[in-house]
Design a protein around this motif. Structure first.
Motif, PDB file in Angstrom:
ATOM      1  N   ILE A   1     -90.815  23.195 -31.486  1.00  0.00           N
ATOM      2  CA  ILE A   1     -90.863  24.089 -30.325  1.00  0.00           C
ATOM      3  C   ILE A   1     -92.248  24.125 -29.705  1.00  0.00           C
ATOM      4  O   ILE A   1     -92.395  24.105 -28.496  1.00  0.00           O
ATOM      5  N   ARG A   2     -93.291  24.124 -30.500  1.00  0.00           N
ATOM      6  CA  ARG A   2     -94.637  24.235 -29.941  1.00  0.00           C
ATOM      7  C   ARG A   2     -95.032  23.002 -29.136  1.00  0.00           C
ATOM      8  O   ARG A   2     -95.982  23.058 -28.381  1.00  0.00           O
ATOM      9  N   ASP A   3     -94.340  21.890 -29.273  1.00  0.00           N
ATOM     10  CA  ASP A   3     -94.658  20.685 -28.521  1.00  0.00           C
ATOM     11  C   ASP A   3     -93.928  20.618 -27.178  1.00  0.00           C
ATOM     12  O   ASP A   3     -94.122  19.683 -26.421  1.00  0.00           O
TER      13      ASP A   3
ATOM     14  N   SER B   1     -94.339  35.370 -16.915  1.00  0.00           N
ATOM     15  CA  SER B   1     -93.351  34.814 -17.845  1.00  0.00           C
ATOM     16  C   SER B   1     -93.811  33.429 -18.260  1.00  0.00           C
ATOM     17  O   SER B   1     -94.472  32.720 -17.495  1.00  0.00           O
ATOM     18  N   ALA B   2     -93.469  33.077 -19.472  1.00  0.00           N
ATOM     19  CA  ALA B   2     -93.726  31.736 -20.009  1.00  0.00           C
ATOM     20  C   ALA B   2     -92.370  31.150 -20.394  1.00  0.00           C
ATOM     21  O   ALA B   2     -91.595  31.783 -21.107  1.00  0.00           O
ATOM     22  N   THR B   3     -92.109  29.941 -19.894  1.00  0.00           N
ATOM     23  CA  THR B   3     -90.801  29.324 -20.112  1.00  0.00           C
ATOM     24  C   THR B   3     -90.968  27.942 -20.709  1.00  0.00           C
ATOM     25  O   THR B   3     -91.782  27.145 -20.243  1.00  0.00           O
ATOM     26  N   ASN B   4     -90.173  27.660 -21.744  1.00  0.00           N
ATOM     27  CA  ASN B   4     -90.051  26.290 -22.243  1.00  0.00           C
ATOM     28  C   ASN B   4     -88.556  25.978 -22.317  1.00  0.00           C
ATOM     29  O   ASN B   4     -87.731  26.762 -21.855  1.00  0.00           O
ATOM     30  N   SER B   5     -88.194  24.875 -22.901  1.00  0.00           N
ATOM     31  CA  SER B   5     -86.789  24.473 -22.922  1.00  0.00           C
ATOM     32  C   SER B   5     -85.926  25.360 -23.814  1.00  0.00           C
ATOM     33  O   SER B   5     -84.705  25.308 -23.749  1.00  0.00           O
ATOM     34  N   VAL B   6     -86.556  26.210 -24.616  1.00  0.00           N
ATOM     35  CA  VAL B   6     -85.803  27.074 -25.529  1.00  0.00           C
ATOM     36  C   VAL B   6     -85.522  28.446 -24.906  1.00  0.00           C
ATOM     37  O   VAL B   6     -84.409  28.945 -24.961  1.00  0.00           O
ATOM     38  N   ASN B   7     -86.559  29.057 -24.315  1.00  0.00           N
ATOM     39  CA  ASN B   7     -86.371  30.391 -23.740  1.00  0.00           C
ATOM     40  C   ASN B   7     -87.509  30.763 -22.801  1.00  0.00           C
ATOM     41  O   ASN B   7     -88.465  30.013 -22.619  1.00  0.00           O
ATOM     42  N   THR B   8     -87.387  31.956 -22.259  1.00  0.00           N
ATOM     43  CA  THR B   8     -88.421  32.550 -21.415  1.00  0.00           C
ATOM     44  C   THR B   8     -88.864  33.848 -22.062  1.00  0.00           C
ATOM     45  O   THR B   8     -88.036  34.644 -22.502  1.00  0.00           O
TER      46      THR B   8
END
Length: 147
Positions: free
Chosen positions: A3-5, A46-53
């Motif tokens: 997730i951190r990548d 907000s911070a968004t990645n492919s998993v969630n916001t």
């Protein structure tokens, strides 16, 4: 891939009080447009990645100050602190005049930053301008010597 990548993008959720001139790019850098009003603003992001916001309330406090101008900030300072010599009809250059102050700002800064009692220190005979007053003169220069 853990997730951190995963790439993260950022966005403003809200600005309080409202100020459309405060923006954020996808990398999270805050920008303040020239149309911004002066004030203190709280920014939620907000911070968004492919998993969630995830939302972050009160992530930033942005202070926008009004530019320092001669007519509002500098002329009254000069009149009150330097007025015995640097006014129309005084014994020295009239620094209550915008153009005289503008072209002489480096000399003014040099003189007011000299220690009291040092040759050429201003105001002549002291007391030295406060740190805030000297910073105001410098900020006027840094802001572009606006009238």
């Amino acid at each position: 891939m853990c997730i951190r990548d995963r790439p993260i993008s950022f966005a403003i959720v809200s600005v309080t009080p409202s100020n459309a001139a405060i923006t954020m790019n996808a990398q999270g850098a805050i920008q303040v447009g020239t149309s911004s009003v002066a004030g203190v603003f709280t920014v939620n992001v907000s911070a968004t990645n492919s998993v969630n916001t995830t939302n972050f309330n009160n992530a930033f406090v942005v202070t926008v100050r009004a530019p320092i101008t001669f007519n509002v900030n500098i002329q009254p300072l000069i009149a009150s602190k330097c007025g015995s010599c640097h006014i129309p009809g005084g014994s020295q250059t009239n620094y209550t005049d915008y153009n005289n102050s503008k072209i002489s700002i480096d000399t003014i800064l040099d003189r007011v930053n000299r220690a009291v009692g040092t040759s050429g220190a201003m105001p002549q005979g002291g007391p030295q301008l406060s740190l805030a007053e000297r910073a105001l003169l410098l900020q006027w220069k840094n802001d572009g010597l606006k009238q």
